[in-house]
Design a protein around this motif. Sequence first.
Motif, PDB file in Angstrom:
ATOM      1  N   ILE A 313       0.831  -1.206   0.000  1.00 62.78           N
ATOM      2  CA  ILE A 313       0.000   0.000   0.000  1.00 62.78           C
ATOM      3  C   ILE A 313       0.860   1.248   0.000  1.00 62.78           C
ATOM      4  O   ILE A 313       0.589   2.216  -0.731  1.00 62.78           O
ATOM      5  CB  ILE A 313      -0.952  -0.024   1.217  1.00 62.78           C
ATOM      6  CG1 ILE A 313      -1.979  -1.154   1.076  1.00 62.78           C
ATOM      7  CG2 ILE A 313      -1.678   1.306   1.356  1.00 62.78           C
ATOM      8  CD1 ILE A 313      -2.795  -1.376   2.334  1.00 62.78           C
ATOM      9  N   THR A 314       1.923   1.240   0.803  1.00 66.27           N
ATOM     10  CA  THR A 314       2.807   2.411   0.876  1.00 66.27           C
ATOM     11  C   THR A 314       3.447   2.703  -0.477  1.00 66.27           C
ATOM     12  O   THR A 314       3.452   3.855  -0.946  1.00 66.27           O
ATOM     13  CB  THR A 314       3.891   2.181   1.932  1.00 66.27           C
ATOM     14  OG1 THR A 314       3.282   1.904   3.207  1.00 66.27           O
ATOM     15  CG2 THR A 314       4.777   3.411   2.069  1.00 66.27           C
ATOM     16  N   TYR A 318       2.551   5.905  -2.923  1.00 71.07           N
ATOM     17  CA  TYR A 318       3.634   6.834  -3.251  1.00 71.07           C
ATOM     18  C   TYR A 318       3.803   6.966  -4.762  1.00 71.07           C
ATOM     19  O   TYR A 318       3.957   8.075  -5.289  1.00 71.07           O
ATOM     20  CB  TYR A 318       4.940   6.372  -2.628  1.00 71.07           C
ATOM     21  CG  TYR A 318       6.133   7.116  -3.171  1.00 71.07           C
ATOM     22  CD1 TYR A 318       6.375   8.442  -2.802  1.00 71.07           C
ATOM     23  CD2 TYR A 318       6.988   6.523  -4.099  1.00 71.07           C
ATOM     24  CE1 TYR A 318       7.446   9.138  -3.323  1.00 71.07           C
ATOM     25  CE2 TYR A 318       8.053   7.204  -4.627  1.00 71.07           C
ATOM     26  CZ  TYR A 318       8.278   8.520  -4.236  1.00 71.07           C
ATOM     27  OH  TYR A 318       9.336   9.214  -4.756  1.00 71.07           O
ATOM     28  N   GLY A 319       3.792   5.811  -5.460  1.00 70.32           N
ATOM     29  CA  GLY A 319       3.910   5.882  -6.918  1.00 70.32           C
ATOM     30  C   GLY A 319       2.773   6.664  -7.546  1.00 70.32           C
ATOM     31  O   GLY A 319       2.972   7.412  -8.502  1.00 70.32           O
ATOM     32  N   LEU A 320       1.563   6.527  -6.980  1.00 68.90           N
ATOM     33  CA  LEU A 320       0.411   7.263  -7.504  1.00 68.90           C
ATOM     34  C   LEU A 320       0.542   8.757  -7.238  1.00 68.90           C
ATOM     35  O   LEU A 320       0.298   9.584  -8.127  1.00 68.90           O
ATOM     36  CB  LEU A 320      -0.866   6.713  -6.874  1.00 68.90           C
ATOM     37  CG  LEU A 320      -2.191   7.273  -7.381  1.00 68.90           C
ATOM     38  CD1 LEU A 320      -2.384   6.929  -8.847  1.00 68.90           C
ATOM     39  CD2 LEU A 320      -3.354   6.731  -6.555  1.00 68.90           C
ATOM     40  N   THR A 338      -4.370  -1.185  -7.369  1.00 69.36           N
ATOM     41  CA  THR A 338      -3.571  -1.918  -6.378  1.00 69.36           C
ATOM     42  C   THR A 338      -3.717  -1.321  -4.994  1.00 69.36           C
ATOM     43  O   THR A 338      -3.873  -2.045  -3.994  1.00 69.36           O
ATOM     44  CB  THR A 338      -2.093  -1.918  -6.796  1.00 69.36           C
ATOM     45  OG1 THR A 338      -1.963  -2.502  -8.094  1.00 69.36           O
ATOM     46  CG2 THR A 338      -1.245  -2.702  -5.813  1.00 69.36           C
ATOM     47  N   ALA A 339      -3.686   0.009  -4.906  1.00 69.63           N
ATOM     48  CA  ALA A 339      -3.801   0.667  -3.598  1.00 69.63           C
ATOM     49  C   ALA A 339      -5.173   0.439  -2.978  1.00 69.63           C
ATOM     50  O   ALA A 339      -5.294   0.050  -1.807  1.00 69.63           O
ATOM     51  CB  ALA A 339      -3.523   2.168  -3.749  1.00 69.63           C
ATOM     52  N   LEU A 415      -1.949   2.804   9.140  1.00 65.70           N
ATOM     53  CA  LEU A 415      -2.164   3.986   8.302  1.00 65.70           C
ATOM     54  C   LEU A 415      -1.323   5.163   8.787  1.00 65.70           C
ATOM     55  O   LEU A 415      -0.778   5.925   7.973  1.00 65.70           O
ATOM     56  CB  LEU A 415      -3.648   4.356   8.302  1.00 65.70           C
ATOM     57  CG  LEU A 415      -4.590   3.459   7.507  1.00 65.70           C
ATOM     58  CD1 LEU A 415      -6.001   4.040   7.517  1.00 65.70           C
ATOM     59  CD2 LEU A 415      -4.120   3.286   6.068  1.00 65.70           C
ATOM     60  N   THR A 416      -1.224   5.323  10.097  1.00 69.92           N
ATOM     61  CA  THR A 416      -0.407   6.420  10.637  1.00 69.92           C
ATOM     62  C   THR A 416       1.055   6.249  10.236  1.00 69.92           C
ATOM     63  O   THR A 416       1.721   7.205   9.802  1.00 69.92           O
ATOM     64  CB  THR A 416      -0.542   6.467  12.163  1.00 69.92           C
ATOM     65  OG1 THR A 416      -1.919   6.609  12.510  1.00 69.92           O
ATOM     66  CG2 THR A 416       0.244   7.630  12.735  1.00 69.92           C
ATOM     67  N   THR A 417       1.576   5.046  10.386  1.00 71.64           N
ATOM     68  CA  THR A 417       2.961   4.783   9.990  1.00 71.64           C
ATOM     69  C   THR A 417       3.138   4.963   8.487  1.00 71.64           C
ATOM     70  O   THR A 417       4.168   5.462   8.018  1.00 71.64           O
ATOM     71  CB  THR A 417       3.361   3.361  10.408  1.00 71.64           C
ATOM     72  OG1 THR A 417       3.059   3.161  11.785  1.00 71.64           O
ATOM     73  CG2 THR A 417       4.834   3.119  10.174  1.00 71.64           C
TER      74      THR A 417
END
Length: 474
Positions: A313-314, A318-320, A338-339, A415-417
């Motif tokens: 997810i990270t 980020y890529g998006l 994907t996300a 999600l916070t991290t």
Amino acid sequence: MLNNYNRKKKHDTVFLNVKPAANGIGVRKYSNGILDRIDSGFGVNYDNEKRASRHSVGTIDSMNQQFIPNIFFRNLAPVKWFLSVIGVLPMTRPGPGNAKFTIGSLAFVYSILTFTLLTLYVVYVANNRIRIVTSLSGPFEEAVIAYLFLVNILPIFLIPLLWWETRKICVLLNDWDDFEILYYQISGHSVPLHLRRIAVTVTAALPLLSVISVIITHVTMADFQLSQVIPYCILDNLTAMLGAWWYLICEALSRTANILAERFQKALRHIGPAAMVADYRALWLRLSKLTRDTGTATCYTFTFLNVYLFFIITLSIYGLMSQLSEGFGIKDIGLAITAVWNVCLLFFICDQAHYASFNVRTNFQKKLLMVELNWMNSDAQTEINMFLRATEMNPSNINCGGFFNVNRNLFKGLLTTMVTYLVVLLQFQISIPTEIHNTYVNMTLDGDDYDDDLLTNAIITTTTTIAPIKGRKG
């Protein structure tokens, strides 16, 4: 001291020696159901999986046709069979309560062959992806997107982890069979789960959606060849069906807890003996143990799965985000799918576990607190209080082997991290072009072969070049 000990022992006999009232149901009801089942051979033996009294399931079925065995397994069977087809869950179950894992079984041999073929294919795909990554010379965000395809291969390690934990999963399924018999002996009917239709729908829909998402990613992403689609489809289906497996087990726990609470409240409206309360307390303790064992049976598998979902997810978000500065294009569709797909999967894993723990403990405690004790005798009131103390002292959280509790707080923490890492990655992306152009300015200012007009034009040109790049990347 001796007198005090005798008084305490006499007080305890209220809970140990109570007997339920007789009724017309052919199956015997009893107060201390868990101990009776262990004494009669229904207990779990972790060293030897042979369970001596399993034929009693058929005996109960012949005594009263209202008893329906294998309810939990029947509701979970579509997902189980799908996982077995892709070589993930090599367990055998010749009859109710006889689920077991043996190394020499045909199911395990099939799993090894399937895993070997899949591993060879994944190694071939990973080799191509590594060559693409090493040949990259573009921006930082393109390298991150290239690494995203390598991270998508990591679910291959879930298969040997599931082999390792199949024995514990078999024990969990056998304990569910024990609980179904215990529930029937106390309530007089089988557990009405009614999850079969949901299981069939999920088993049909999730693989189709997984294949569609991988195909869309193949069409929209560069350097994603058609020959690489098959292993990604299998691994994506693996993560999706593990989420479905988790969802169905947690939903079964939630529904069973609600059914048990409503059944207990209705029973108290008409009959209030202490023995009946002890029966339901024994049944709840069994359900609480099933809730804890749900996380223990697949602790390493779902710990790895949660970590994998966090990274995927990270990287995809980020890529998006790094590409959106240039406008949303066709190549961003795959990243968005994907996300969203993995965020939904992580949310359902955490939310369903939270909901199951809440229904098994907190919601059941609310039902107990609403019971009117005025018309009950002292023994029944004491049993109700002991029931409340049992719900307080016995944890009903779904815990992954002591690593963490699976609930909504886990989803919030991840999600916070994730936001923290995204901020760091975006700052790192912004700093790269700035350092390069600042170095160019310094080299220009140190030159001795340029006159003032040429130097001024160079500084102006450099300044106007930096500004749009910072805006586009940020």
